[in-house]
Design an enzyme around this catalytic site. Sequence first.
Site, short mmCIF file in Angstrom:
data_model
loop_
_atom_site.label_atom_id
_atom_site.label_comp_id
_atom_site.label_asym_id
_atom_site.label_seq_id
_atom_site.Cartn_x
_atom_site.Cartn_y
_atom_site.Cartn_z
N CYS A 254 0.82 -1.20 0.00
CA CYS A 254 0.00 0.00 0.00
C CYS A 254 0.86 1.25 0.00
O CYS A 254 2.08 1.18 -0.02
CB CYS A 254 -0.91 0.01 1.23
SG CYS A 254 -1.86 -1.51 1.44
N ASN B 158 1.76 -0.22 5.51
CA ASN B 158 2.18 -0.70 4.20
C ASN B 158 3.05 -1.93 4.39
O ASN B 158 4.06 -1.86 5.08
CB ASN B 158 2.97 0.40 3.48
CG ASN B 158 3.69 -0.10 2.24
OD1 ASN B 158 3.24 -1.03 1.58
ND2 ASN B 158 4.82 0.51 1.92
N ASP C 279 -3.79 -8.90 8.71
CA ASP C 279 -2.57 -8.77 9.50
C ASP C 279 -2.45 -7.38 10.11
O ASP C 279 -1.75 -7.19 11.10
CB ASP C 279 -1.33 -9.10 8.66
CG ASP C 279 -1.17 -8.24 7.42
OD1 ASP C 279 -2.17 -7.68 6.95
OD2 ASP C 279 -0.04 -8.14 6.92
N ARG D 25 -4.84 1.43 -0.77
CA ARG D 25 -4.76 -0.01 -0.54
C ARG D 25 -4.62 -0.83 -1.80
O ARG D 25 -5.35 -0.64 -2.78
CB ARG D 25 -6.02 -0.48 0.21
CG ARG D 25 -5.89 -1.94 0.65
CD ARG D 25 -7.12 -2.44 1.38
NE ARG D 25 -6.88 -3.78 1.93
CZ ARG D 25 -7.82 -4.68 2.14
NH1 ARG D 25 -9.08 -4.39 1.89
NH2 ARG D 25 -7.51 -5.87 2.63
N SER E 275 10.54 -12.74 -5.27
CA SER E 275 11.81 -12.49 -5.96
C SER E 275 12.94 -13.18 -5.21
O SER E 275 12.77 -13.65 -4.09
CB SER E 275 12.08 -10.98 -6.05
OG SER E 275 12.66 -10.50 -4.85
N GLY E 276 14.12 -13.20 -5.83
CA GLY E 276 15.29 -13.81 -5.21
C GLY E 276 16.24 -12.81 -4.58
O GLY E 276 17.37 -13.16 -4.24
N ILE F 224 -4.61 -9.52 1.59
CA ILE F 224 -5.14 -10.42 2.63
C ILE F 224 -6.40 -9.81 3.23
O ILE F 224 -6.43 -8.60 3.48
CB ILE F 224 -4.08 -10.67 3.72
CG1 ILE F 224 -2.90 -11.48 3.14
CG2 ILE F 224 -4.67 -11.41 4.92
CD1 ILE F 224 -1.75 -11.65 4.10
#
Length: 630
Positions: A2, A75, A100, A50, A363-364, A54
């Site tokens: 966000c 955020n 959350d 937003r 992502s890695g 979730i």
Amino acid sequence: MCGIAGLYYPAIAKPVDPARIVQMRDALAHRGPDGAGVWTAPGVGLGHRRLSIIDLEGGVQPMATPDQSVVVTYNGEIYNFREVRAELELKGARFHTESDTEVLLHGWRAWGPAMLEKLNGMFAFALYDAEKQCLFLARDRFGVKPLVYTKLADGGVAFASEIKGLLAHPLFRRRPDFRAVEDYMGLGYVPDDASLLVGVKKLPAGHYLLLQRGKRMPQPVRWWDVDFSNRATGKIRDLEAELIDRMRAAVRARMIADVPLGAFLSGGVDSSAVVALMAEASKTAVKTCTIGFDEADHDETNHAALIAERFATAHSARRVSADDFALIDTLVTAFDEPFADASALPTYRVCELARETVTVALSGDGADEAFAGYRRYKFFAAEERMRGLLPEKFRANLFGTLGRLYPKADWAPRAFRAKTTLLALAENGEFAYPKAVGVTAPELRDRLYTGAARHTLAGHTAEQRYVDAMRRAPARDGLDRAQYADIQHWLPGDILTKVDRTSMAVSLEAREPLLDYKLVEFAATLPPALRIKAGQGKWLMKKALEPYLPKEILYRPKMGFVTPISAWFRGALADEAAALARSRVLAGTGWFEPAAIEKLAAEHKAGRAEHGRTLWQLMMLERSLEKLFG
């Protein structure tokens, strides 16, 4: 994911106009296209944009306790929120949503600032406590999510996810800070302890700021740091097993979402490892995406396709021209401050591709810093061994003399470009490493600056923050100190800023499982010989992944997400490079010598020297200055 913004008056509870909050909030609409909210009370206002991930219905923000005594705008994602929620429920907390976000409200009431230590996630949030008349600003351990703030002329403190949120407030005055330009020219980005705009502060990673009514503005408080001073013991196979277990837990925690989820897949070790562990945990095909280039030297699509086939992913690939510099103005808008890491272009494109099918992408990022994957670590570790063998004065005289005599040969094969290595060996590690990380060397910057600009700096250098970080690092050797300094500066300032701004520009949430703090804390305990061994960075990580990934992926030379900027400035952008010397914007600052820029562009075009990255820096700086100051 966000965008947040708001105002707080620490001296007296002045009225807050909701329209002001809306103005700041909506400058961040790209970060949250799914909804918007605003909440105000005497002396405070919170805004929120937003991107629903979730509890799509119940997670509306700003979110308040039923009695409106605690309110938060937030955020990020807290991956262990269910465990924290269960602990709070045992303490009597009653939850009204599945979000959350609500954990922050009850966590604050139960533990105050200490709640941060219980959170595993990426976050930046502002929480207002009406009873204590305080505003609590906090940022996650690594700085995955951004938070900037400034003090306004009327005594208010404005904050936002991005600088453009502050710019939307009419009392914010725009003035450039040349010290930040020095930082940018040295490092390629404006680090988190600086800003191109005078008065703008970035809350550092792993810090919080507690503002209390009637009290003076405090300094941020560090609530987390990584410690390289301890060493793991045990058999290698046991450490491998522990590493895989921690990686598996980190990936699975980041697969929680109520929207479509996928992964970036470059074909390198880190993204391939993430995809392998996602495939192991998923009941359906993992969605993966890859960006390739039309130049073979920069293209990794074949390696990505190999991993996609191995794990039966739903794979999307798109090839773009290596001359994709049409994105420059888009990136200037996304980053606010100048940002010279040219891999932002392909990163934006892969985010754009991912957003066509998913809202969240793993992502890695982070493994190179945690496990010593960059090639510069291997070189630095070798240099440190040499420094340890020779007395400092002897080394300075010998290598310093050789380095000064050795010709600078940017055009030569890498094996014959010894000047930089010789000069590095003449210095102590904490002075040499920052130059290895940097973009434009101090000597070249000095030639580019005017006398007035050098006077303004009063001795300030971009590299000094690295020197300071390496000296104070909780560490045992030079490799520890180099990784620690990168986690403090390079990681939040370059890597995470790049991923956040490019992903948020297209309203995509990016998650970095290899930056799970428990995984990084484990990595920091590994002996240097298990990080770099036989010329291989990330040695233990690669060894542990052998059952998952083919050796041609694990042990091929690291390519990175690169763009051919040097070729651009000898070809399609050659005129742009030459025009920098005549730039009205750069000339108007009084910071740069036009003749020096002109010589730089001419030398590069003729192939007499390699100045591509510096020219890219100057061009991105020019466009950012024009965007910010007109």
